[in-house]
Enzyme design. Structure first.
Site, PDB file in Angstrom:
ATOM      1  CG  ASP A 140      -1.915   1.025   1.330  1.00 12.89           C
ATOM      2  OD1 ASP A 140      -2.110   1.730   0.342  1.00 12.89           O
ATOM      3  OD2 ASP A 140      -2.522   1.187   2.411  1.00 12.89           O
ATOM      4  CD  GLU A 191      -4.970   5.866  -1.270  1.00 12.20           C
ATOM      5  OE1 GLU A 191      -6.070   5.302  -1.400  1.00 12.20           O
ATOM      6  OE2 GLU A 191      -4.239   5.641  -0.304  1.00 12.20           O
ATOM      7  CD  GLU A 192      -3.009   5.103   2.765  1.00  8.77           C
ATOM      8  OE1 GLU A 192      -4.186   5.141   3.180  1.00  8.77           O
ATOM      9  OE2 GLU A 192      -2.443   4.047   2.403  1.00  8.77           O
ATOM     10  CG  ASP A 238      -4.040   0.973  -3.700  1.00 10.97           C
ATOM     11  OD1 ASP A 238      -3.036   0.732  -3.006  1.00 10.97           O
ATOM     12  OD2 ASP A 238      -4.907   1.797  -3.367  1.00 10.97           O
ATOM     13  CG  HIS A 340      -4.851   1.000   6.223  1.00 10.89           C
ATOM     14  ND1 HIS A 340      -5.909   1.867   6.101  1.00 10.89           N
ATOM     15  CD2 HIS A 340      -4.118   1.169   5.098  1.00 10.89           C
ATOM     16  CE1 HIS A 340      -5.824   2.526   4.948  1.00 10.89           C
ATOM     17  NE2 HIS A 340      -4.747   2.122   4.322  1.00 10.89           N
TER      18      HIS A 340
HETATM   19 ZN   LIG Z   1      -3.884   2.612   2.344  1.00  7.65          ZN
END
Ligand SMILES: [Zn+2]
Ligand SMILES: *[C@@H]1O[C@H](CO)[C@@H](O)[C@H](O)[C@H]1NC(C)=O
Length: 394
Positions: A140, A191-192, A238, A340
Site C-alpha cells: 500500500d 492518497e491516504e 493498489d 493498514h
Molecule cells: Zn492505504
C-alpha cells in the site's frame, strides 16, 4: 497546421481493434523479471520505498528523490515533472502540507506533447499512512510503485526500437493512431487519509492533479483538449503483493481491457513465467500432475448481468473517473490481511506474487503499446520451456 487522423477521435472500444497485438510466446518467455531489484533489504527498485513516507516528511522527500532519480539516471528518455499542491489536513494544525505527484512520460520522439498524443497511464500512490506510527505500506503501495519502475525500464528499449522503426519506414504520419501514442507513469502523493477517510481527507494528490489537468487546455486545433483527455486508460495498481490476490473486474466499460490483461496472465502462466503458480517448475515436483491455476484476474468471463462493484472502492481513480476517464482498477478484493497494520511491511510481501505482478504489468503495457517484435528475445530468460519434448526445465 496539421489535421489529425480521425482514428484519434474514436472511442476506446473501437480503437482497441485498431492496434493491440498479443505478445508471442517467445517474447513472453524473454521478458526479464525484477529479480534482485525487488530485494526488500537492498534491491535497487523496491527497498528505498520501504520506509515511512508521509507527505511533508523527510521520508517522503527521500522516496521522491529515489523515484525521480530512477528516471533521470536510468531512463533519460522519460520526461519527469512534479505536480505540486498544498493542503491543510485534519492533523496539520492549520499548516499547509505539501503534496508532489511524480509524472514520468515517454512520447514518440516526433510528438510535441501539446495535445497531439494519447497515453496509457500506469498509476500507483507512493505516500504512506500517518498511522500506525512507523507504518510501511508495502502492498500500500510501495510494491506497486516498484512494479511500475520495473515496467518502465523493461518497456523503454522496445519503445525506442518501435519508434525508430516507424521513423525509418516513414509511416509516422500515415498511421495517425500508432504514431501518436505514449505512455505515462503516475506516482501519486497523498492518497491516504491523515485521520479518517472522508472526501476532504484522502486523495490529496489525485484530486489536485485531476483538477489541474482538466483545467489546463491545449489549443483548439489539438487532437485532445486537455491533459486529462489524453489518458486512454488509467490503470491503477493498489494493495498488491499478498499471496493469492483476487482482482474483480469493477467496470463494464473497461471489461475488455481487463479481459486482455487476464488473457496475458493466462498465457504467462502457460509459459511458466509466473513464479507464484503451483505449476511453476520451482513448485511442481517431477512427475506430479498439473494443478489448477488460480488466476489473479479471475473474472474474465463475467457477464453484463453479473454484479459490477465499480465505485464502491474509493481510491485515486475517483477524481479522474468523475471527469470521464476510463479506469482499470487493479485492487484486491478482499484487501490484504495486513491492510493498514504494522504487518504491511517488506517481510510480509509474497515476493513471487510481487514479481508476477511486475511481469503481468509489463506484458499488458507492451501489448497495449504494440511492442511485439521489439524486445530482445535473446535476453534474460529465467525460465525456459522445452516445447519439443513437452518438458519444463529451469
Ligand atoms: Zn492505504
Ligand atoms: C515541487 O516540490 C518539490 C518538493 O517536493 C520541489 O523540489 C520542486 O521544485 C517543486 N516543483 C515545482 C514545479 O514547484
Amino acid at each position: 497546421m496539421k489535421l489529425f487522423n480521425a482514428a484519434l477521435l474514436l472511442p476506446a472500444v473501437i480503437r482497441e481493434t485498431l492496434a493491440y497485438t498479443a505478445l508471442s510466446d517467445s517474447t513472453l518467455r524473454s521478458l526479464p523479471g525484477p529479480g534482485d531489484n525487488f530485494d526488500i533489504n537492498n534491491g535497487a527498485l523496491l527497498s528505498p520505498i520501504l520506509i515511512p513516507r508521509v507527505p511533508g516528511t523527510e521520508g517522503s522527500l527521500a522516496v521522491q528523490k529515489h523515484l525521480t532519480e530512477f528516471f533521470s539516471q536510468k531512463l533519460p528518455k522519460w520526461k519527469v515533472t512534479l505536480q505540486n499542491s498544498t493542503s491543510v489536513t485534519p492533523t496539520s494544525n492549520g499548516k499547509e502540507v505539501p503534496f508532489a505527484n511524480i509524472i514520468a512520460t515517454r512520447d514518440p520522439p516526433w510528438a510535441h506533447g501539446d495535445g497531439d498524443v494519447s497515453r496509457l497511464a500506469l498509476v500507483a500512490h507512493y505516500d504512506s499512512k500517518l498511522t500506525p506510527n512507523g507504518f510501511i505500506g508495502a502492498t500500500d503501495s510501495a510494491a506497486p510503485c516498484a512494479m511500475l519502475l520495473h515496467a518502465a525500464r523493461t518497456l523503454d528499449e522496445a519503445l525506442t526500437k518501435k519508434w525508430e522503426s516507424m521513423d525509418a519506414q516513414g509511416d509516422v504520419d500515415d498511421d495517425g493512431l500508432e504514431g501518436h501514442r505514449g505512455i505515462q507513469i503516475l506516482l501519486l502523493d497523498g492518497e491516504e487519509a491523515f485521520r479518517t477517510w472522508t472526501h476532504d481527507d484522502s486523495l490529496y494528490g489525485a484530486r489536485s492533479l485531476a483538477e489541474e489537468w482538466e483545467a489546463s487546455s491545449y489549443s483548439a486545433w489539438s487532437a485532445y483538449h486537455s491533459p486529462l483527455s489524453t489518458i486512454e486508460l488509467f490503470v491503477l495498481l493498489d494493495l498488491l503483493g499478498e499471496e493469492n490476490p483476487k482482482i474483480p473486474s469493477y467496470f463494464k466499460t473497461t471489461h475488455w481491457a481487463y479481459q486482455k490483461m487476464a488473457e496475458a496472465e493466462k498465457r504467462l502462466r502457460e509459459q511458466k513465467m509466473f513464479k507464484s503458480s503451483p505449476n511453476h517448475p520451482s513448485k511442481l515436483k517431477e512427475g506430479e500432475a498439473p494443478k489448477g491455476e488460480p488466476m489473479f484476474l479471475h473474472e474474465g468471463g463475467k457477464k453484463d448481468t453479473d454484479r459490477w462493484a465499480g465505485g464502491f472502492v474509493e481510491d485515486d481513480h475517483l477524481p479522474f473517473m468523475a471527469r470521464g476517464v476510463e479506469i482499470l482498477h487493479l485492487i484486491t478484493s478482499p484487501f490484504p490481511r495486513t491492510w493498514h497494520t504494522m504487518d504491511d511491511d517488506g517481510e510480509h510481501l509474497h515476493m513471487d506474487t510481487v514479481e508476477d505482478w511486475a511481469m503481468l504489468t509489463v506484458a499488458f503495457a507492451a501489448e497495449w503499446m504494440d511492442l511485439e517484435g521489439f524486445f530482445d528475445a535473446g535476453k534474460a530468460q529465467p525460465v525456459k520451456r522445452n516445447i519439443d519434448e513437452g518438458k519444463t526445465e529451469l
